[in-house]
Design a protein around this motif. Structure first.
Motif, mmCIF file in Angstrom:
data_model
loop_
_atom_site.group_PDB
_atom_site.id
_atom_site.type_symbol
_atom_site.label_atom_id
_atom_site.label_comp_id
_atom_site.label_asym_id
_atom_site.label_seq_id
_atom_site.Cartn_x
_atom_site.Cartn_y
_atom_site.Cartn_z
ATOM 1 N N VAL A 142 0.928 -1.452 0.051
ATOM 2 C CA VAL A 142 0.277 0.091 0.167
ATOM 3 C C VAL A 142 0.764 1.817 -0.614
ATOM 4 N N LEU A 143 0.762 1.953 -0.444
ATOM 5 C CA LEU A 143 1.539 3.402 -1.518
ATOM 6 C C LEU A 143 1.002 4.544 -0.858
ATOM 7 N N ARG A 144 -0.447 4.948 -1.181
ATOM 8 C CA ARG A 144 -0.878 5.642 -0.416
ATOM 9 C C ARG A 144 -2.569 5.375 -0.265
ATOM 10 N N VAL A 145 -2.574 6.158 0.373
ATOM 11 C CA VAL A 145 -4.603 6.281 1.130
ATOM 12 C C VAL A 145 -5.115 7.408 0.701
ATOM 13 N N LYS A 146 -5.892 8.032 -0.208
ATOM 14 C CA LYS A 146 -6.661 9.262 -0.528
ATOM 15 C C LYS A 146 -7.877 8.731 -0.128
ATOM 16 N N ASN A 147 -8.556 10.037 0.895
ATOM 17 C CA ASN A 147 -9.840 9.631 1.435
ATOM 18 C C ASN A 147 -10.988 11.041 0.541
ATOM 19 N N ASN A 148 -11.774 10.508 0.118
ATOM 20 C CA ASN A 148 -13.090 10.740 -0.253
ATOM 21 C C ASN A 148 -14.648 11.542 -0.019
ATOM 22 N N GLN A 149 -14.231 11.497 1.701
ATOM 23 C CA GLN A 149 -15.256 11.710 2.440
ATOM 24 C C GLN A 149 -16.190 10.608 2.591
ATOM 25 N N GLY A 150 -15.302 9.770 3.402
ATOM 26 C CA GLY A 150 -17.121 8.864 2.833
ATOM 27 C C GLY A 150 -16.169 7.053 3.310
ATOM 28 N N LEU A 198 -2.393 0.972 -4.368
ATOM 29 C CA LEU A 198 -1.299 -0.136 -4.819
ATOM 30 C C LEU A 198 -0.330 0.294 -5.665
ATOM 31 N N ASP A 199 1.159 -0.789 -5.398
ATOM 32 C CA ASP A 199 1.628 -0.733 -6.018
ATOM 33 C C ASP A 199 1.588 -1.350 -7.460
ATOM 34 N N SER A 200 0.228 -2.333 -8.090
ATOM 35 C CA SER A 200 0.129 -3.062 -8.906
ATOM 36 C C SER A 200 -1.511 -2.176 -9.021
ATOM 37 N N VAL A 258 -10.370 1.564 6.900
ATOM 38 C CA VAL A 258 -9.015 1.361 6.446
ATOM 39 C C VAL A 258 -8.496 1.004 7.868
ATOM 40 N N VAL A 259 -7.890 0.078 7.752
ATOM 41 C CA VAL A 259 -7.004 0.315 8.813
ATOM 42 C C VAL A 259 -5.785 -0.926 8.693
ATOM 43 N N VAL A 260 -4.542 0.662 10.098
ATOM 44 C CA VAL A 260 -3.570 0.497 9.919
ATOM 45 C C VAL A 260 -2.881 -0.729 10.530
ATOM 46 N N GLU A 280 -2.886 11.867 2.868
ATOM 47 C CA GLU A 280 -1.817 11.205 1.024
ATOM 48 C C GLU A 280 -0.758 10.507 1.768
ATOM 49 N N TYR A 281 -0.199 9.895 1.008
ATOM 50 C CA TYR A 281 1.041 9.284 1.135
ATOM 51 C C TYR A 281 1.477 9.110 -0.016
ATOM 52 N N SER A 282 2.536 9.545 -0.540
ATOM 53 C CA SER A 282 3.742 9.216 -1.525
ATOM 54 C C SER A 282 4.873 8.507 -0.621
ATOM 55 N N SER A 283 4.483 7.520 -1.697
ATOM 56 C CA SER A 283 6.138 6.665 -1.103
ATOM 57 C C SER A 283 7.722 6.790 -1.649
#
Ligand code: FAD
Ligand code: GLY
Length: 376
Positions: free
Chosen positions: A174-182, A188-190, A198-200, A373-376
């Motif tokens: 998992v590279l990035r999680v985007k919150n779309n309000q709801g 993912l890489d692929s 989402v649970v970390v 957002e997280y970007s690797s």
């Protein structure tokens, strides 16, 4: 996975991620685990599997009760998981023993005995464990504690979750999680997936998910190194604890000796110095074991936290984003209760408010800017 969508996407396929997936899928919530390598290959594979309610956390009160509850859940789980997955999780009911050598260690253990229920003081532990050095001046016997085989627990949670209808993507990061309000888009890489929650559960690598969502990073990666020996005779069944060092005899004759503790060390090698410090402690308790056959050695990174308490619960600012991490030395012990707690939170079942508060990520909240957002 249907339409690349799930109710809950769990980042991390260690024992915590798979426990959560098992409890959620069992209750009819479709959960998927994304694991960047192979399931159970990080901290989980390094663990000795002790259910050390009385040895590895200082807490009394609610945290202690949570540990006891999780330990006790293993009894029913062992049977349930065996019936469902045919995996034996290696639950040992022989108890644990904490050894005293110095007077002050004896005093501390006697104080512990007076603080908790069901603990027994053994004046001459050598009667029970004849190979123990006569330097041992007593031992606290914790009959209800025990140990399991961590890899088997993780594998059986994983298979049970799949049997209950869950999904698993291994070798995907998992590279990035985007919150779309709801809901969330999870990159993912692929490919990309969508999820309602989402649970970390990324163990020692969870820190980035705090930082990129506006929270201070509480994770303190703490390396531990261990080794195992093969004993010719089965000397005893109880797991032994002595000054943060332990000996855990497994039914197949392996004896696990652990572990070093190296905060902020994220390297994956096992050092000669680390093993030699464990061996010195081992031989001080068991002088005759110098002839035992050396079997294996390994290391893992524990997900510690700054305040010593795991972070389990919903993000204070981002609805439906959860953390289940920071279990430090107790992730195997706490996996069942953590899985169940996240399942109850997501399905809005009643929860003891003091437990929710104890583990809540809200305790980390600080004022300031945050992004999601997280970007690797
Ligand atoms: P992990 O097992 O580390 O799993 C996290 C997973 O997340 C990893 O597989 C990783 O690859 C994955 N991941 C990370 N980032 C991403 C991403 N971006 N995308 C996809 N996947 C990702 N505990 C006990 O209770 N009893 C013990 O006796 C015990 N002994 C221990 C001995 C040692 C030497 C060590 C090191 C630990 C020990 N522990 C013990 C602690 C226990 O091992 C941990 O607390 C527990 O394994 C943590 O589980 P986890 O699932 O949170 O982390
Ligand atoms: N719970 C044992 C360890 O973390 O080393």
């Amino acid at each position: 996975m249907k339409n690349n969508h799930c109710d809950v996407l769990i980042i991390g396929g260690g024992i915590i991620g798979h426990s959560i997936s098992c409890y959620l899928n069992k209750s009819g919530v479709h959960a998927a685990v994304v694991e960047k390598q192979a399931s159970g290959g990080k901290a989980t594979q390094a663990a000795a599997g002790m259910l050390g309610v009385h040895t590895e956390n200082e807490g009394v009160g609610k945290y202690h009760q949570f540990c006891e509850k999780s330990r006790d859940m293993y009894t029913g789980l062992a049977q349930e998981l065996r019936e469902l997955t045919s995996i034996d999780i290696g639950l040992s009911h022989f108890g644990m023993m904490e050894i005293a050598v110095k007077d002050e260690e004896k005093e501390a253990l006697l104080l512990k005995k007076s603080t908790f229920r069901n603990l027994e003081w053994l004046e001459t532990p050598i009667d029970r464990i004849p190979s123990l050095s006569d330097k041992a001046s007593g031992a606290l016997f914790m009959k209800d504690d025990g140990h399991v085989e961590p890899r088997q627990v993780c594998e059986s949670f994983k298979r049970a979750a799949l049997l209950y209808g869950g999904d698993l993507l291994e070798d995907r990061t998992v590279l990035r999680v985007k919150n779309n309000q709801g809901s969330f888009t999870v990159h993912l890489d692929s490919c990309s997936l969508t999820a309602e929650h989402v649970v970390v559960a990324s163990g020692a690598e969870s820190g980035q998910w705090f930082e990129t969502t506006g929270l201070p990073n509480p994770i303190v990666p703490t390396k531990g190194e261990s080794f195992s020996i093969k004993l010719r005779e089965n000397y005893f069944n109880e797991a032994l604890f002595f000054r943060d060092f332990y000996v855990v005899p497994k039914p197949d004759g392996r004896c696990i000796i652990g572990a070093t503790s190296k905060p902020d060390d994220k390297t994956t090698n096992t050092s000669v110095g680390g093993l030699s410090s464990l061996m010195n402690l081992l031989f001080s308790l068991f002088p005759e074991w110098k002839e035992a056959a050396f079997q294996d050695f390994w290391s893992g990174i524990r997900p510690g936290t700054e305040d010593g308490v795991p972070v389990i619960g919903e993000h204070p600012f981002i609805s439906n984003l959860y953390f289940a991490t920071g279990h430090y030395r107790n992730g195997i012990l706490l996996a069942p209760a953590t899985g169940q707690l996240i399942e109850k939170q997501i399905t809005k079942k009643p929860i003891d408010p003091s437990i929710q508060e104890l583990f809540s990520p809200s305790r980390l909240a600080e004022k300031g800017e945050w992004t999601y957002e997280y970007s690797s």
